[in-house]
Design a protein around this motif. Structure first.
Motif, PDB file in Angstrom:
ATOM      1  N   ALA A  18     -12.415  59.890   6.840  1.00  0.00           N
ATOM      2  CA  ALA A  18     -13.031  58.749   6.170  1.00  0.00           C
ATOM      3  C   ALA A  18     -13.032  57.484   7.016  1.00  0.00           C
ATOM      4  O   ALA A  18     -13.852  56.589   6.787  1.00  0.00           O
ATOM      5  N   GLU A  19     -12.137  57.375   7.978  1.00  0.00           N
ATOM      6  CA  GLU A  19     -12.098  56.172   8.801  1.00  0.00           C
ATOM      7  C   GLU A  19     -13.378  56.058   9.623  1.00  0.00           C
ATOM      8  O   GLU A  19     -13.939  57.058  10.066  1.00  0.00           O
ATOM      9  N   LEU A  20     -13.843  54.827   9.818  1.00  0.00           N
ATOM     10  CA  LEU A  20     -15.082  54.625  10.556  1.00  0.00           C
ATOM     11  C   LEU A  20     -15.042  55.313  11.911  1.00  0.00           C
ATOM     12  O   LEU A  20     -14.004  55.369  12.570  1.00  0.00           O
ATOM     13  N   THR A  21     -16.199  55.810  12.341  1.00  0.00           N
ATOM     14  CA  THR A  21     -16.272  56.580  13.576  1.00  0.00           C
ATOM     15  C   THR A  21     -16.082  55.731  14.825  1.00  0.00           C
ATOM     16  O   THR A  21     -15.794  56.259  15.900  1.00  0.00           O
ATOM     17  N   GLY A  22     -16.292  54.429  14.701  1.00  0.00           N
ATOM     18  CA  GLY A  22     -16.140  53.537  15.837  1.00  0.00           C
ATOM     19  C   GLY A  22     -15.880  52.118  15.367  1.00  0.00           C
ATOM     20  O   GLY A  22     -16.040  51.799  14.184  1.00  0.00           O
ATOM     21  N   VAL A  23     -15.467  51.278  16.274  1.00  0.00           N
ATOM     22  CA  VAL A  23     -15.117  49.897  15.937  1.00  0.00           C
ATOM     23  C   VAL A  23     -16.379  49.070  15.706  1.00  0.00           C
ATOM     24  O   VAL A  23     -17.311  49.100  16.511  1.00  0.00           O
ATOM     25  N   VAL A  24     -16.370  48.339  14.621  1.00  0.00           N
ATOM     26  CA  VAL A  24     -17.485  47.459  14.259  1.00  0.00           C
ATOM     27  C   VAL A  24     -17.140  46.038  14.703  1.00  0.00           C
ATOM     28  O   VAL A  24     -16.018  45.576  14.490  1.00  0.00           O
ATOM     29  N   PRO A  25     -18.071  45.315  15.343  1.00  0.00           N
ATOM     30  CA  PRO A  25     -17.799  43.926  15.723  1.00  0.00           C
ATOM     31  C   PRO A  25     -17.278  43.114  14.541  1.00  0.00           C
ATOM     32  O   PRO A  25     -17.761  43.245  13.412  1.00  0.00           O
ATOM     33  N   ALA A  26     -16.294  42.287  14.805  1.00  0.00           N
ATOM     34  CA  ALA A  26     -15.572  41.585  13.739  1.00  0.00           C
ATOM     35  C   ALA A  26     -16.461  40.671  12.909  1.00  0.00           C
ATOM     36  O   ALA A  26     -16.175  40.420  11.729  1.00  0.00           O
ATOM     37  N   HIS A  27     -17.547  40.151  13.491  1.00  0.00           N
ATOM     38  CA  HIS A  27     -18.390  39.205  12.752  1.00  0.00           C
ATOM     39  C   HIS A  27     -19.376  39.892  11.819  1.00  0.00           C
ATOM     40  O   HIS A  27     -20.081  39.216  11.058  1.00  0.00           O
ATOM     41  N   LEU A  28     -19.421  41.226  11.839  1.00  0.00           N
ATOM     42  CA  LEU A  28     -20.369  41.963  10.998  1.00  0.00           C
ATOM     43  C   LEU A  28     -19.656  42.574   9.793  1.00  0.00           C
ATOM     44  O   LEU A  28     -18.450  42.805   9.822  1.00  0.00           O
ATOM     45  N   PRO A  29     -20.399  42.844   8.706  1.00  0.00           N
ATOM     46  CA  PRO A  29     -19.796  43.542   7.567  1.00  0.00           C
ATOM     47  C   PRO A  29     -19.199  44.872   8.012  1.00  0.00           C
ATOM     48  O   PRO A  29     -19.773  45.570   8.858  1.00  0.00           O
ATOM     49  N   GLN A  30     -18.077  45.216   7.450  1.00  0.00           N
ATOM     50  CA  GLN A  30     -17.425  46.471   7.834  1.00  0.00           C
ATOM     51  C   GLN A  30     -18.037  47.677   7.141  1.00  0.00           C
ATOM     52  O   GLN A  30     -17.615  48.811   7.362  1.00  0.00           O
ATOM     53  N   ARG A  31     -19.021  47.436   6.294  1.00  0.00           N
ATOM     54  CA  ARG A  31     -19.854  48.505   5.733  1.00  0.00           C
ATOM     55  C   ARG A  31     -21.244  47.906   5.523  1.00  0.00           C
ATOM     56  O   ARG A  31     -21.373  46.809   4.986  1.00  0.00           O
ATOM     57  N   LEU A  32     -22.278  48.634   5.936  1.00  0.00           N
ATOM     58  CA  LEU A  32     -23.647  48.161   5.776  1.00  0.00           C
ATOM     59  C   LEU A  32     -24.358  48.930   4.667  1.00  0.00           C
ATOM     60  O   LEU A  32     -24.373  50.162   4.671  1.00  0.00           O
ATOM     61  N   THR A  33     -24.936  48.193   3.736  1.00  0.00           N
ATOM     62  CA  THR A  33     -25.842  48.777   2.748  1.00  0.00           C
ATOM     63  C   THR A  33     -27.248  48.322   3.140  1.00  0.00           C
ATOM     64  O   THR A  33     -27.565  47.140   3.086  1.00  0.00           O
TER      65      THR A  33
END
Length: 442
Positions: A18-33
């Motif tokens: 379930a953990e994200l497959t890669g690191v998301v830049p800190a300034h972006l939402p940690q989940r995108l809809t």
């Protein structure tokens, strides 16, 4: 052995995915809809149209729980240095043109039902979109559909002619250069952190482009070296799910599409609707699904010739979708779906997992920017109804269980589609996505 569990091999040990497959830049939402606005945010901007008021469209998207819009930003038109500067600030949107009966071509299709009849400054509109997105807390996925269909909506072939004149081997370089210029301009306007992702091009496998390995990967690398804080990729319409190791490298995100045509493909093959130039078209099966008022192919006429060159949609698709009886279409799909159901559910699940595992191997964020069934008539309800929603929910829940960063609810969940009216379902599913943790709880 009493009281002990049998050891049946490492394959039986449950793995937390379930953990994200890669690191998301800190300034972006940690989940995108994601809501897919494609090129429609400028081709459906007619008075009273779904994107006539960009602020209102962004406001409603945010109210429904979306935090991301994915668009064709037309980089070659706006920043391609292809002699289109005047057109970039004054493009006439025509749509697919007028048919002999006075209606528009594409009237029964999704995406192509554009009435046109207006002009706009698309360069200025891009910045207006980013300003509206900022006001409503949205981020933007930038892509290009230009080598697939966007120029076909213009009143003249000037845009298409300019990009078509770029040699095939230089098209990825032209795109990358245009993206660099657009990113620089958006940054100067204060919008850099609003960019969620940049796609070199949408569906490179279904566009007038060479294979990504033939020049595309080096351009992705060039963009990443120029803008190391941003994410870059090139999307695939049908990624090689059984051989993901063959996808060329140099992506910093994995944005792939998941369509399971199943019963839809069976119907399309039966009525021969996606081909072109079939001598016996329309065949008996298609004629049985058309409205009684459908004209002959000859009386229906044809779009301007250059528009067929500028889009992947065929003459048979335009005729078929414009004159299909949506109730008869839905009835056929509903009555035949049963024997395809399990295969379609498994196909969606396995394809999502293949994408997420590839992204995890690459240590990059994964997204599903389009899905789940395929291309249906504008007023058909198969994908919006219980069957389509079941398949969509399967894809979404699988994506969440396998660490996918962002996803669409459905390719048709956007202001220019009837599915936009199902607000309760969209809010419900977006709430599920946003409430799902992105890290493993210890």
């Amino acid at each position: 052995m009493s009281g002990q569990s049998r050891y049946l091999g490492s394959g039986t040990i449950k793995r937390d995915t379930a953990e994200l497959t890669g690191v998301v830049p800190a300034h972006l939402p940690q989940r995108l809809t994601i809501t897919l606005w494609d090129f429609s945010w400028y081709t459906r901007a007619e008075s009273g149209g779904p994107y006539a008021d960009l602020d209102a469209a962004c406001s409603q998207a945010a109210e429904l729980g979306y935090n991301t819009i994915r668009i064709c930003a037309a980089p070659l038109l706006l920043f391609g240095d292809l002699g289109l500067e005047d057109l970039a600030i004054d493009v006439e949107i025509e749509g697919m043109g007028k048919a002999p009966d006075g209606g528009i071509y594409g009237r029964g299709t999704r995406w192509y039902d554009a009435p046109g009849g207006y002009r706009l400054n698309l360069q200025r509109r891009l910045f207006e979109l980013f300003e509206a997105a900022e006001r409503h807390g949205l981020v933007v996925i930038l892509a290009s559909w230009e080598f697939q269909q966007s120029p076909a909506f213009a009143a003249t072939s000037q845009w298409f002619n300019a990009i078509d004149a770029v040699p095939l081997t230089k098209r990825y370089a032209a795109l990358a250069t245009a993206w660099d210029r657009m990113i620089t301009a958006l940054t100067a306007a204060g919008h850099r952190e609003r960019i969620a992702l940049v796609e070199l091009h949408n569906e490179v496998d279904f566009s007038i482009l060479p294979a990504l390995a033939d020049g595309g990967t080096q351009e992705l690398s060039r963009l990443q070296s120029l803008h190391p804080d941003l994410l870059f990729t090139a999307s695939y319409g049908k990624p090689p799910h059984l051989a993901m190791h063959t996808v060329p490298g140099h992506h910093s995100a994995a944005q792939f599409h998941v369509y399971s045509y199943g019963v839809l493909d069976a119907l399309q093959r039966r009525i021969d609707i996606r081909s072109e130039g079939t001598a016996s078209f329309p065949n008996e099966e298609l004629r049985s699904l058309l409205h009684a008022t459908a004209p002959s192919v000859e009386d229906y006429g044809r779009l301007a010739g250059w528009k067929y060159e500028a889009t992947v949609v065929t003459d048979q698709m335009f005729y078929g979708y414009d004159w299909i009886d949506e109730i008869a279409w839905d009835n056929w799909l509903n009555s035949h779906y049963g024997k395809y159901r399990e295969v379609m559910l498994r196909e969606i699940e396995s394809r999502v997992i293949a994408i997420s595992e590839w992204a995890r191997w690459k240590k990059i964020p994964a997204l599903v920017g389009e899905g789940w069934i395929g291309y249906t008539p504008l007023l058909g309800t198969f994908e919006e109804g219980p069957i389509g929603r079941e398949l969509a929910e399967k894809g979404i829940r699988t994506a969440l269980a396998h660490g996918v960063w962002g996803m669409v609810l459905c390719s048709n969940a956007a202001p220019h589609h009837p599915m936009w009216g199902n607000q309760d379902w969209q809010r419900h599913m977006n709430n599920i996505i946003l409430a799902t943790p992105t890290t493993t709880e210890n």
